[in-house]
Structure formats: C-alpha cells, structure tokens
Write a protein that holds these residues in place. Structure first.
Motif, PDB file in Angstrom:
ATOM      1  N   ALA A  73       3.337 113.705 125.336  1.00 41.83           N
ATOM      2  CA  ALA A  73       3.720 113.910 123.927  1.00 41.83           C
ATOM      3  C   ALA A  73       4.710 115.058 123.732  1.00 41.83           C
ATOM      4  O   ALA A  73       5.719 114.894 123.031  1.00 41.83           O
ATOM      5  N   ASP A  74       4.449 116.206 124.358  1.00 43.71           N
ATOM      6  CA  ASP A  74       5.316 117.369 124.113  1.00 43.71           C
ATOM      7  C   ASP A  74       6.738 117.118 124.602  1.00 43.71           C
ATOM      8  O   ASP A  74       7.706 117.438 123.918  1.00 43.71           O
ATOM      9  N   LYS A 103       0.538 117.905 115.754  1.00 49.83           N
ATOM     10  CA  LYS A 103      -0.036 117.176 116.889  1.00 49.83           C
ATOM     11  C   LYS A 103      -1.546 117.383 116.827  1.00 49.83           C
ATOM     12  O   LYS A 103      -2.001 118.523 116.746  1.00 49.83           O
ATOM     13  N   ASP A 141      -5.182 116.805 118.699  1.00 48.73           N
ATOM     14  CA  ASP A 141      -5.808 116.457 119.977  1.00 48.73           C
ATOM     15  C   ASP A 141      -7.048 115.613 119.720  1.00 48.73           C
ATOM     16  O   ASP A 141      -7.850 115.937 118.846  1.00 48.73           O
ATOM     17  N   ASN A 147      -3.203 112.390 122.192  1.00 39.97           N
ATOM     18  CA  ASN A 147      -2.689 113.116 121.027  1.00 39.97           C
ATOM     19  C   ASN A 147      -2.262 112.138 119.946  1.00 39.97           C
ATOM     20  O   ASN A 147      -1.840 111.025 120.245  1.00 39.97           O
ATOM     21  N   LEU A 159       0.576 112.153 117.083  1.00 43.46           N
ATOM     22  CA  LEU A 159       1.733 112.869 116.543  1.00 43.46           C
ATOM     23  C   LEU A 159       1.964 112.359 115.127  1.00 43.46           C
ATOM     24  O   LEU A 159       1.984 111.141 114.900  1.00 43.46           O
TER      25      LEU A 159
END
Ligand code: SAM
Length: 239
Positions: free
Chosen positions: A178-179, A199, A201, A212, A214
């Motif tokens: 995701a990041d 975001k 978790d 995650n 988003l």
C-alpha cells in the motif's frame, strides 16, 4: 468458536450489529460459490472457515472508518465473485449496490447469488470500467467506489474515481504494498481530483492476516478525458 460465531464476532468487530440473517445469507453465498466454482474459476479458496475469513470478513472490513454507511450508493469495480460488494450488501442491506466486471460468466454467477440470497437494489454490469465511466448515468453518481485485487493503485484510481461524486470516497482494499503504491499515485490523485484521507490497518481473525484500507476523498470533478480508452490505463498508468 464455530463458523457462525466466528462470522458474527468478526462482523461485530467492524462495528456492525450482526444478526442470524446475515450469517444465513453468507452461508448460502459460500454454498453457491463452491458449486459454481466447479464449473468456472471464481476462487482458489473453498473451505468454509477460510472463505469466511479471507473473502467475507476481509470484504466487510471495508466499513471500518465509517465511510461506507447503509443507504449509500456504492459501485464495486472488478467485483469478480462479488468481493467486497456482496458481503457489504449482506451487512448493510439498504446500500444501492452496482457490481461491475468485464467477465460475463462472473456477472451471471452474481445474478444467481443475488436471487439465492434474496437481495434487492443490486445492478449488475458486464463491461469494462473504462467504458461505463463515460456514461452520464454512472459518471460521478456514486457515494462510494470500492475495489479489491483489481490493479495497481495508479490504474485503479483511473478506473474508479470517475464514478464517484464530489464529496464521496474511494475505499480500496490493499495488501502490504500500500505505501509504495500510494507513493506512485501522487500524480494520478491530483489529475483525477482525489486526496488521500487515511490508511486503516485491518487484522483478520485466526490466520494472522493483515491488510490495509486506503481511503480517498473526491475533492473536484474528474476531467472528461479520464478514464482513457479501455486498456490504456493499464498499459500506460498516470505517473
Ligand atoms: N474483486 C474481486 C476479489 O477481490 O476477489 C475480484 C478480483 S479479480 C483478481 C479481478 C477482477 O477484475 C476480474 O474479475 C476481472 O474480470 C476484473 N477486471 C479487471 N480489469 C477490469 C476492467 N478494466 N473493467 C472491469 N473489470 C475488470
């Protein structure tokens, strides 16, 4: 904990008051999924408890954060066997759900699921996300767009954001990348008119799986040239 209890406690943990009808419907969904999976490729996971966790609770976790509320209009882009759209509809019955996928066999499966589970207010669309987003009827008409396992984030933003109204949200289920995907999506976000909100978790029960969510808010209208022609977003993502 048996499978029913697992589902109920999982649903409750995401802030929804679970009931027996939800569990009955999800059990029927699992049964139909396994039956149809013998004739076509819908899922690699068939064992009931695993489907409950990896498909159903994973899908329902999209409500965390409170962006998806009952009664909203929601389009699930690249829904496949119905994830996350159908489990969300089972838990939030008044969602006006649109399920879109480019494979007609999967759309036919989903129509059967809708009937078997006695769910109403579902529209089924067979087609490419790029094409339907150009239609007045669907463009910037939804409170929420969702997607799971459809494409990398820059591509996914181009496929999903044109469907969302200004003020609505894109709720995207993503794994450990995701990041990095967010980092690659800065231009796409700006060009398409969304801002990254947060975001979230998610921990799923028993299997030690985490993922995650988003969330993006649509801040301004998407220029008419997006999405580009079918296939173009994947071939040449906005970077
Ligand atoms: N969302 C489901 C899930 O999480 O299990 C399905 C994931 S599957 C890997 C990806 C799905 O997206 C496939 O069913 C495929 O047909 C659909 N898809 C991919 N690109 C698409 C597009 N441009 N328009 C519509 N559907 C698309």
């Amino acid at each position: 904990m048996n499978n029913r209890e697992l589902l109920r406690s999982g649903i409750d943990s995401f802030g929804i008051d679970s009931d027996e009808l939800m569990v009955d419907r999800l059990k029927r969904y699992h049964k139909t999924l396994v039956e149809w999976n013998e004739k076509m490729n819908l899922t690699g996971i068939v064992e009931e408890r695993e489907v409950f966790i990896k498909h159903f609770l994973d899908s329902i976790s999209a409500v965390k954060g409170g962006y998806i509320q009952d009664g909203m209009s929601l389009i699930d882009v690249g829904t496949g066997a119905g994830f996350p759209g159908i489990p969300l509809k089972v838990c939030l019955e008044n969602i006006e759900l649109t399920l879109l996928d480019s494979l007609n066999k999967r759309i036919n499966f989903l129509k059967t699921v809708g009937e078997e589970l006695e769910l109403d207010k579902i529209e089924y669309i067979h087609g490419r996300a790029e094409d339907f987003a150009k239609e007045e009827r669907y463009r910037e008409k939804f409170d929420i767009a969702t997607a799971r396992a459809v494409a990398g984030l820059p591509v996914l933003l181009e496929l999903c954001v044109p469907y969302i109204k200004v003020g609505g949200y894109f709720v995207c289920l993503k794994g450990p990348s995701a990041d990095m995907e967010l980092e690659e999506s800065k231009t796409a976000m700006r060009v398409l008119g969304v801002e990254f909100t947060e975001k979230i978790d998610i921990e799923l029960p028993e299997l030690g799986l985490s993922h995650n969510i988003l969330v993006f808010e649509k801040k301004s209208r998407t220029p008419g040239k997006y999405p580009r022609k079918a296939g173009k977003p994947t071939k040449n993502p906005i970077k």
